[in-house]
Design a protein around this motif. Structure first.
Motif, PDB file in Angstrom:
ATOM      1  N   UNK A   1      18.211   8.157 -13.983  1.00  0.00           N
ATOM      2  CA  UNK A   1      18.498   9.311 -13.205  1.00  0.00           C
ATOM      3  C   UNK A   1      18.192  10.360 -13.870  1.00  0.00           C
ATOM      4  N   UNK A   2      17.721  10.288 -15.170  1.00  0.00           N
ATOM      5  CA  UNK A   2      17.403  11.426 -15.856  1.00  0.00           C
ATOM      6  C   UNK A   2      16.065  12.004 -15.230  1.00  0.00           C
ATOM      7  N   UNK A   3      15.768  13.433 -15.139  1.00  0.00           N
ATOM      8  CA  UNK A   3      14.714  13.894 -14.583  1.00  0.00           C
ATOM      9  C   UNK A   3      13.409  13.765 -15.581  1.00  0.00           C
ATOM     10  N   UNK A   4      13.799  13.414 -16.830  1.00  0.00           N
ATOM     11  CA  UNK A   4      12.793  13.500 -17.931  1.00  0.00           C
ATOM     12  C   UNK A   4      12.585  11.724 -18.087  1.00  0.00           C
ATOM     13  N   UNK A   5      13.220  10.994 -17.150  1.00  0.00           N
ATOM     14  CA  UNK A   5      12.950   9.582 -17.677  1.00  0.00           C
ATOM     15  C   UNK A   5      11.391   9.195 -16.948  1.00  0.00           C
ATOM     16  N   UNK A   6      10.773   8.427 -17.879  1.00  0.00           N
ATOM     17  CA  UNK A   6       9.384   7.924 -17.542  1.00  0.00           C
ATOM     18  C   UNK A   6       9.451   6.474 -17.831  1.00  0.00           C
ATOM     19  N   UNK A   7       9.317   5.543 -16.864  1.00  0.00           N
ATOM     20  CA  UNK A   7       9.175   4.272 -17.088  1.00  0.00           C
ATOM     21  C   UNK A   7       8.250   3.643 -17.922  1.00  0.00           C
ATOM     22  N   UNK A   8       6.992   4.283 -17.713  1.00  0.00           N
ATOM     23  CA  UNK A   8       5.723   3.936 -18.448  1.00  0.00           C
ATOM     24  C   UNK A   8       5.994   4.114 -19.931  1.00  0.00           C
ATOM     25  N   UNK A   9       6.800   5.274 -19.994  1.00  0.00           N
ATOM     26  CA  UNK A   9       6.848   5.702 -21.718  1.00  0.00           C
ATOM     27  C   UNK A   9       7.976   5.212 -22.435  1.00  0.00           C
ATOM     28  N   UNK A  10       8.736   4.241 -21.622  1.00  0.00           N
ATOM     29  CA  UNK A  10       9.911   3.710 -22.375  1.00  0.00           C
ATOM     30  C   UNK A  10       9.471   2.523 -23.214  1.00  0.00           C
ATOM     31  N   UNK A  11       9.793   2.377 -24.506  1.00  0.00           N
ATOM     32  CA  UNK A  11       9.397   1.189 -25.048  1.00  0.00           C
ATOM     33  C   UNK A  11       9.038   1.650 -26.652  1.00  0.00           C
TER      34      UNK A  11
END
Length: 469
Positions: free
Chosen positions: A120-130
């Protein structure tokens, strides 16, 4: 019970400390309205008792090992004390000072956050997580630094000819929007080189296209070259001719679009310019606005692209240079060079023609042909001219000691065949070798290897002119 009510004489009631004590007659009876329930008259109070904390496993282990009642120790401390409850604490606050109401966390804990993991964070990026990797970012080079960095790389490329090494080296640089300077400096440096270096430059541009340079950056690079063509012509008179060949070769290698030449010639047939071009947008409206050098370069490119099978022939636009030429072709060129020199006695022209062949590993052929020419001519004038040429080339280190020695060695090995055509070849060779040794053309080792044929004496006339065995 009201204050004015009076109890029956049969009942004695005493109220002490919220409890009712007394004796009640068994036959006493009163209506519910007249006599209230005693349970309703008792005050209802709730005792405030502390909640007992269940000892943890660590507390039980400590109490079992040391015989200390941990629950008693915990009750002895202040109620809201944040310090450790264990008997062996260091007196430090719990959680390093990060616990408690209204506390945002331990100072510096925000640096330990790997990334935004809340969806829910506006800075969340699913592709960048890792997994994250730290990379070193080089600052963008200034125009002065770009020139100082690129030129040595290209100069070194002219020596080893490995385009992959150049791509790796340039890929590590942060050129920013100045990547087109790679092609600009490469072509500018190739103007003063030989055709073999120009062929290497065309291959370099073709190999860098798509890896480091884009088509728009290539167009920008050639636009910059055409802008500076007037200054380049001062140092290289045939610069328009060479630049036109570079443009045609770039079109043949699919580095530049064909419309770069057809629309930029200034003929007025088309008013549209390709993306990334700034030169012809101002000049295309009138052919008179194009500088003569630029017009000559574009015309040269147009002619090369318009000829029959032009795209195929442009693969050899710089010719076949260096060691790729056939040996018979090089021998023929060496003989022509010596004949022209003997007729003109122009050492500088002969030197230039020899350097244009770009075969330093084959210079021993020139020495061999020059010495054979001296043996066949048998003239002092030819001897002097050839000696002057060899000395000039040796002093300029165009002919190395190894190549000179190798050329003379080949003559020494061919003497049995040469003597069949030139009987006095040994005498001429001995005299010419002595002169070359005095001028420092050949070494002592080569001088000592000169074959000397013993002079044969004839017997007296009475023997019939027979040669003495």
């Amino acid at each position: 019970m009201a204050s004015g009510d009076v109890l029956s004489p049969e009942v004695e009631v005493f109220q002490q400390n919220g409890e009712v004590e007394g004796e009640v007659d068994e036959n006493f009876s009163e209506s519910p309205a007249a006599s209230p329930n005693l349970n309703d008259l008792r005050p209802k109070l709730k005792a405030k008792r502390r909640a007992k904390r269940s000892p943890s496993k660590e507390d039980q282990q400590l109490s079992s090992t040391n015989g200390v009642n941990v629950s008693q120790l915990s009750r002895s401390k202040p109620r809201y004390d944040r310090k450790s409850r264990t008997a062996y604490g260091r007196g430090l606050p719990k959680k390093g000072g990060a616990g408690g109401k209204g506390v945002w966390g331990k100072p510096g804990c925000e640096l330990d956050i790997d990334g935004v993991i809340d969806e829910k964070d506006p800075n969340y990026d699913s592709d960048a997580q890792g997994n994250y990797e730290l990379e070193t970012i080089a600052p963008e080079l200034t125009p002065e630094e770009v020139e100082k960095t690129i030129k040595p790389v290209i100069q070194e490329y002219f020596e080893h000819g490995d385009t992959n090494e150049v791509a790796v080296t340039l890929g590590e640089l942060n050129l920013g929007h100045k990547k087109h300077e790679i092609a600009t400096h490469a072509v500018s440096m190739a103007l003063d080189k030989h055709d073999s270096h120009r062929e290497m430059t065309s291959r370099l541009i073709s190999d860098l296209y798509g890896k480091i340079l884009t088509q728009k950056e290539m167009a920008t690079a050639f636009d910059s070259i055409l802008d500076d063509l007037a200054d380049l012509t001062l140092d290289t008179p045939d610069a328009p001719h060479v630049v036109g060949s570079f443009i045609a070769r770039a079109v043949a290698d699919d580095v530049l679009p064909p419309k770069y030449v057809t629309e930029y010639r200034g003929s007025g047939d088309s008013k549209q310019t390709s993306e990334g071009s700034s030169l012809t947008e101002e000049m295309i409206n009138s052919s008179a606005t194009l500088p003569p050098d630029v017009q000559a370069a574009l015309d040269r490119a147009h002619v090369l692209l318009s000829m029959k099978h032009g795209m195929v022939r442009l693969d050899n636009v710089w010719g076949v240079g260096g060691g790729q030429r056939p040996v018979k072709y090089l021998i023929k060129k060496m003989n022509m060079l010596l004949r022209e020199y003997l007729s003109s006695r122009d050492i500088q022209e002969a030197t230039r023609c020899l350097q244009e062949l770009e075969v330093p590993h084959f210079h021993h052929e020139l020495v061999y042909e020059a010495v054979v020419t001296v043996l066949e001519a048998g003239s002092e004038q030819v001897d002097t001219a050839i000696l002057m040429l060899l000395k000039s080339l040796a002093d300029a280190i165009i002919l190395t000691v190894d190549q000179i020695d190798r050329g003379f060695d080949r003559v020494f090995e061919s003497m049995p065949d040469i003597v069949l055509d030139v009987p006095n070849a040994h005498t001429v060779l001995e005299r010419f070798s002595e002169e070359c040794h005095k001028e420092g053309v050949i070494t002592n080792r080569t001088k000592a290897k000169v074959p000397i044929r013993a002079r044969k004496r004839f017997v007296s006339e009475g023997d019939g002119g027979r040669i003495k065995e």
